[in-house]
Design a protein around this motif. Structure first.
Motif, PDB file in Angstrom:
ATOM      1  N   GLY A  59      38.213  -7.951 -13.877  1.00 42.51           N
ATOM      2  CA  GLY A  59      38.613  -8.907 -12.852  1.00 42.51           C
ATOM      3  C   GLY A  59      38.406  -8.439 -11.428  1.00 42.51           C
ATOM      4  O   GLY A  59      38.928  -9.051 -10.493  1.00 42.51           O
ATOM      5  N   THR A  60      37.647  -7.356 -11.240  1.00 40.11           N
ATOM      6  CA  THR A  60      37.390  -6.850  -9.887  1.00 40.11           C
ATOM      7  C   THR A  60      35.893  -6.904  -9.577  1.00 40.11           C
ATOM      8  O   THR A  60      35.070  -7.073 -10.469  1.00 40.11           O
ATOM      9  CB  THR A  60      37.882  -5.400  -9.730  1.00 40.11           C
ATOM     10  OG1 THR A  60      37.117  -4.538 -10.596  1.00 40.11           O
ATOM     11  CG2 THR A  60      39.360  -5.280 -10.042  1.00 40.11           C
ATOM     12  N   VAL A  61      35.590  -6.740  -8.304  1.00 46.48           N
ATOM     13  CA  VAL A  61      34.209  -6.676  -7.840  1.00 46.48           C
ATOM     14  C   VAL A  61      34.021  -5.355  -7.105  1.00 46.48           C
ATOM     15  O   VAL A  61      34.821  -5.003  -6.219  1.00 46.48           O
ATOM     16  CB  VAL A  61      33.884  -7.855  -6.898  1.00 46.48           C
ATOM     17  CG1 VAL A  61      32.478  -7.717  -6.335  1.00 46.48           C
ATOM     18  CG2 VAL A  61      34.038  -9.179  -7.629  1.00 46.48           C
ATOM     19  N   LYS A  62      32.987  -4.623  -7.494  1.00 38.89           N
ATOM     20  CA  LYS A  62      32.731  -3.321  -6.888  1.00 38.89           C
ATOM     21  C   LYS A  62      31.496  -3.384  -5.989  1.00 38.89           C
ATOM     22  O   LYS A  62      30.433  -3.830  -6.405  1.00 38.89           O
ATOM     23  CB  LYS A  62      32.518  -2.260  -7.965  1.00 38.89           C
ATOM     24  CG  LYS A  62      32.355  -0.833  -7.390  1.00 38.89           C
ATOM     25  CD  LYS A  62      31.813   0.136  -8.421  1.00 38.89           C
ATOM     26  CE  LYS A  62      32.812   0.408  -9.507  1.00 38.89           C
ATOM     27  NZ  LYS A  62      32.308   1.469 -10.449  1.00 38.89           N
ATOM     28  N   LEU A 292      42.339  -8.023   3.774  1.00 36.51           N
ATOM     29  CA  LEU A 292      42.694  -6.653   3.406  1.00 36.51           C
ATOM     30  C   LEU A 292      43.501  -6.609   2.122  1.00 36.51           C
ATOM     31  O   LEU A 292      43.390  -5.659   1.336  1.00 36.51           O
ATOM     32  CB  LEU A 292      43.480  -5.991   4.545  1.00 36.51           C
ATOM     33  CG  LEU A 292      43.854  -4.524   4.347  1.00 36.51           C
ATOM     34  CD1 LEU A 292      42.608  -3.652   4.174  1.00 36.51           C
ATOM     35  CD2 LEU A 292      44.692  -4.021   5.527  1.00 36.51           C
ATOM     36  N   ASP A 293      44.289  -7.650   1.872  1.00 37.28           N
ATOM     37  CA  ASP A 293      45.093  -7.659   0.649  1.00 37.28           C
ATOM     38  C   ASP A 293      44.247  -7.802  -0.611  1.00 37.28           C
ATOM     39  O   ASP A 293      44.738  -7.590  -1.730  1.00 37.28           O
ATOM     40  CB  ASP A 293      46.142  -8.771   0.713  1.00 37.28           C
ATOM     41  CG  ASP A 293      45.526 -10.165   0.833  1.00 37.28           C
ATOM     42  OD1 ASP A 293      44.313 -10.268   1.125  1.00 37.28           O
ATOM     43  OD2 ASP A 293      46.262 -11.155   0.633  1.00 37.28           O
ATOM     44  N   LYS A 294      42.961  -8.129  -0.463  1.00 36.71           N
ATOM     45  CA  LYS A 294      42.057  -8.213  -1.614  1.00 36.71           C
ATOM     46  C   LYS A 294      41.456  -6.861  -1.970  1.00 36.71           C
ATOM     47  O   LYS A 294      40.871  -6.696  -3.036  1.00 36.71           O
ATOM     48  CB  LYS A 294      40.919  -9.208  -1.329  1.00 36.71           C
ATOM     49  CG  LYS A 294      41.380 -10.639  -1.133  1.00 36.71           C
ATOM     50  CD  LYS A 294      40.206 -11.547  -0.800  1.00 36.71           C
ATOM     51  CE  LYS A 294      39.232 -11.660  -1.946  1.00 36.71           C
ATOM     52  NZ  LYS A 294      38.190 -12.698  -1.697  1.00 36.71           N
ATOM     53  N   VAL A 295      41.598  -5.895  -1.061  1.00 35.21           N
ATOM     54  CA  VAL A 295      40.983  -4.579  -1.269  1.00 35.21           C
ATOM     55  C   VAL A 295      41.883  -3.719  -2.141  1.00 35.21           C
ATOM     56  O   VAL A 295      43.030  -3.436  -1.794  1.00 35.21           O
ATOM     57  CB  VAL A 295      40.720  -3.874   0.076  1.00 35.21           C
ATOM     58  CG1 VAL A 295      40.106  -2.496  -0.171  1.00 35.21           C
ATOM     59  CG2 VAL A 295      39.796  -4.717   0.952  1.00 35.21           C
ATOM     60  N   ILE A 296      41.361  -3.289  -3.272  1.00 34.84           N
ATOM     61  CA  ILE A 296      42.111  -2.429  -4.191  1.00 34.84           C
ATOM     62  C   ILE A 296      41.917  -0.961  -3.834  1.00 34.84           C
ATOM     63  O   ILE A 296      42.861  -0.170  -3.829  1.00 34.84           O
ATOM     64  CB  ILE A 296      41.670  -2.682  -5.644  1.00 34.84           C
ATOM     65  CG1 ILE A 296      42.016  -4.108  -6.049  1.00 34.84           C
ATOM     66  CG2 ILE A 296      42.323  -1.672  -6.591  1.00 34.84           C
ATOM     67  CD1 ILE A 296      41.508  -4.488  -7.417  1.00 34.84           C
ATOM     68  N   GLU A 297      40.678  -0.585  -3.541  1.00 30.55           N
ATOM     69  CA  GLU A 297      40.418   0.801  -3.152  1.00 30.55           C
ATOM     70  C   GLU A 297      39.157   0.886  -2.305  1.00 30.55           C
ATOM     71  O   GLU A 297      38.272   0.035  -2.391  1.00 30.55           O
ATOM     72  CB  GLU A 297      40.288   1.704  -4.378  1.00 30.55           C
ATOM     73  CG  GLU A 297      39.154   1.358  -5.310  1.00 30.55           C
ATOM     74  CD  GLU A 297      39.093   2.291  -6.512  1.00 30.55           C
ATOM     75  OE1 GLU A 297      38.504   3.371  -6.369  1.00 30.55           O
ATOM     76  OE2 GLU A 297      39.638   1.935  -7.578  1.00 30.55           O
ATOM     77  N   SER A 298      39.099   1.927  -1.503  1.00 29.15           N
ATOM     78  CA  SER A 298      37.936   2.236  -0.678  1.00 29.15           C
ATOM     79  C   SER A 298      37.746   3.740  -0.761  1.00 29.15           C
ATOM     80  O   SER A 298      38.614   4.494  -0.345  1.00 29.15           O
ATOM     81  CB  SER A 298      38.166   1.787   0.772  1.00 29.15           C
ATOM     82  OG  SER A 298      37.038   2.056   1.580  1.00 29.15           O
ATOM     83  N   LYS A 318      39.700  -7.433  -5.453  1.00 29.08           N
ATOM     84  CA  LYS A 318      40.288  -8.209  -6.538  1.00 29.08           C
ATOM     85  C   LYS A 318      39.311  -9.283  -7.014  1.00 29.08           C
ATOM     86  O   LYS A 318      39.235  -9.592  -8.190  1.00 29.08           O
ATOM     87  CB  LYS A 318      41.597  -8.854  -6.070  1.00 29.08           C
ATOM     88  CG  LYS A 318      42.697  -7.861  -5.777  1.00 29.08           C
ATOM     89  CD  LYS A 318      43.948  -8.589  -5.279  1.00 29.08           C
ATOM     90  CE  LYS A 318      45.044  -7.600  -4.928  1.00 29.08           C
ATOM     91  NZ  LYS A 318      46.252  -8.287  -4.380  1.00 29.08           N
ATOM     92  N   ASP A 319      38.597  -9.865  -6.068  1.00 29.76           N
ATOM     93  CA  ASP A 319      37.575 -10.852  -6.382  1.00 29.76           C
ATOM     94  C   ASP A 319      36.693 -10.989  -5.149  1.00 29.76           C
ATOM     95  O   ASP A 319      36.929 -10.366  -4.131  1.00 29.76           O
ATOM     96  CB  ASP A 319      38.205 -12.197  -6.769  1.00 29.76           C
ATOM     97  CG  ASP A 319      39.174 -12.704  -5.695  1.00 29.76           C
ATOM     98  OD1 ASP A 319      38.746 -12.909  -4.549  1.00 29.76           O
ATOM     99  OD2 ASP A 319      40.367 -12.897  -6.022  1.00 29.76           O
ATOM    100  N   LEU A 320      35.654 -11.804  -5.263  1.00 33.40           N
ATOM    101  CA  LEU A 320      34.730 -11.958  -4.143  1.00 33.40           C
ATOM    102  C   LEU A 320      34.931 -13.333  -3.511  1.00 33.40           C
ATOM    103  O   LEU A 320      34.521 -14.340  -4.043  1.00 33.40           O
ATOM    104  CB  LEU A 320      33.283 -11.814  -4.630  1.00 33.40           C
ATOM    105  CG  LEU A 320      32.237 -11.589  -3.545  1.00 33.40           C
ATOM    106  CD1 LEU A 320      32.555 -10.379  -2.692  1.00 33.40           C
ATOM    107  CD2 LEU A 320      30.860 -11.419  -4.176  1.00 33.40           C
TER     108      LEU A 320
END
Length: 320
Positions: A59-62, A292-298, A318-320
């Motif tokens: 469910g994430t986008v990298k 920013l709340d969509k960003v899980i990690e950087s 979390k998604d695009l």
């Protein structure tokens, strides 16, 4: 050990321990001396640590970005090894130094959508984006620039339903700051372009942005005040882009690692800078504050060194 790990086992190497060593090393290939120098032994074949072989979160986008410092050379030194290990949904590469498309750079079955931007000068700059996800539209270059044609080898913008993805390779201020005035113009029109996009949809600005924002972002700030990438003018411009408008942009890596020292994305081949941890943080994933709340990690892939004098950076959403 997985099949992928077995296939790539020969590329594994132990993690290099961090050291906080300072240097006045230049920030870009255009400022390196032309005389022949002894290169770091890690500039031979890319080594991938086992920690990078992980399954993508459901469910994430990298998103991955990497200045490859010459694509043809990087391909001979393990470029594809990293691409396979990371398995990003969108991969942006900069400083390709090619003037035509290169075949078989990525798996065409995985990355059905591919775009290339070429500089007017042969063997200079260059950018490419490979995506598993089809965008609504794409555009090349910086339309707000006085000479937009000259920027096609440096920017590719992908429009998705919920945001814009701006893949970018920002120019260097040049040896002895010969192109600092041009860089300042670039910064001004870049800011204008990002804010124009941001008025429509949130923005992800990714790539080698060729600036170390804060003293913490390079090994020796005190002696680099007049070095390309760390001049007061360039740092002030970057600060203005982030915080100078009604809406703000966020340097995601620094947001998640506010006090972390000794983490860099560029290491000169000279003087074994990588093994001594003498580097600069020049590569970024910058996002509109409202997503920013969509960003899980950087993250910075500090262990992925050898195919380029830069290491990749990764953003997970979390998604695009």
């Amino acid at each position: 050990m997985s099949k992928k790990q077995n296939t790539l086992e020969k590329y594994l190497k132990p993690e290099v321990k961090e050291k906080n060593i300072h240097s006045n090393e230049s920030a870009e290939s255009s400022t390196r001396p032309t005389k022949k120098v002894k290169k770091d032994e890690t500039n031979k074949t890319l080594k991938i640590p086992e920690s990078l072989f992980f399954e993508k979160r459901e469910g994430t986008v990298k998103l991955a970005s990497w200045n490859v410092s010459g694509l043809n050379a990087a391909l001979k030194k393990g470029f594809k090894t990293y691409v396979e290990a990371e398995d990003a949904d969108i991969l942006c590469i900069q400083e390709t130094k090619v003037n035509e498309k290169v075949n078989d750079v990525v798996d065409s079955k995985k990355y059905k959508y591919r775009w290339w931007g070429f500089d007017e000068k042969k063997g200079y700059a260059g950018i490419a984006v490979f995506s598993k996800i089809e965008p609504i539209s794409t555009s090349f270059g910086l339309p707000t620039h006085p000479n937009p044609e000259s920027t096609k080898g440096r920017i590719i913008t992908l429009e998705f339903e919920s945001l814009y993805y701006v893949a970018c390779y920002v120019p260097n201020a040049g040896d002895k700051l010969a192109r600092l005035k041009e860089k300042i113009v670039w910064d001004e029109v870049m800011e204008k372009y990002l804010r124009q996009l941001d008025e429509k949809k949130p923005v992800i600005w990714a790539g080698d942005l060729n600036v170390a924002h804060k003293p913490i972002d390079l090994a020796k700030p005190n002696t680099n005040q007049k070095t390309p990438g760390f001049t007061p003018e360039e740092r002030e411009d970057f600060e203005r882009i982030l915080n100078g408008g009604k809406s703000k942009f966020i340097d995601t890596w620094r947001h998640f690692h506010p006090n972390t020292e000794g983490q860099y994305t560029y290491y000169s081949y000279r003087f074994k800078c990588y093994s001594k941890n003498i580097g600069w943080r020049l590569d970024y994933h910058v996002v509109s504050e409202r997503i920013l709340d969509k960003v899980i990690e950087s993250e910075i892939r500090s262990n992925v060194y050898g195919a380029s004098d830069h290491v990749p950076i990764v953003l997970v959403l979390k998604d695009l």
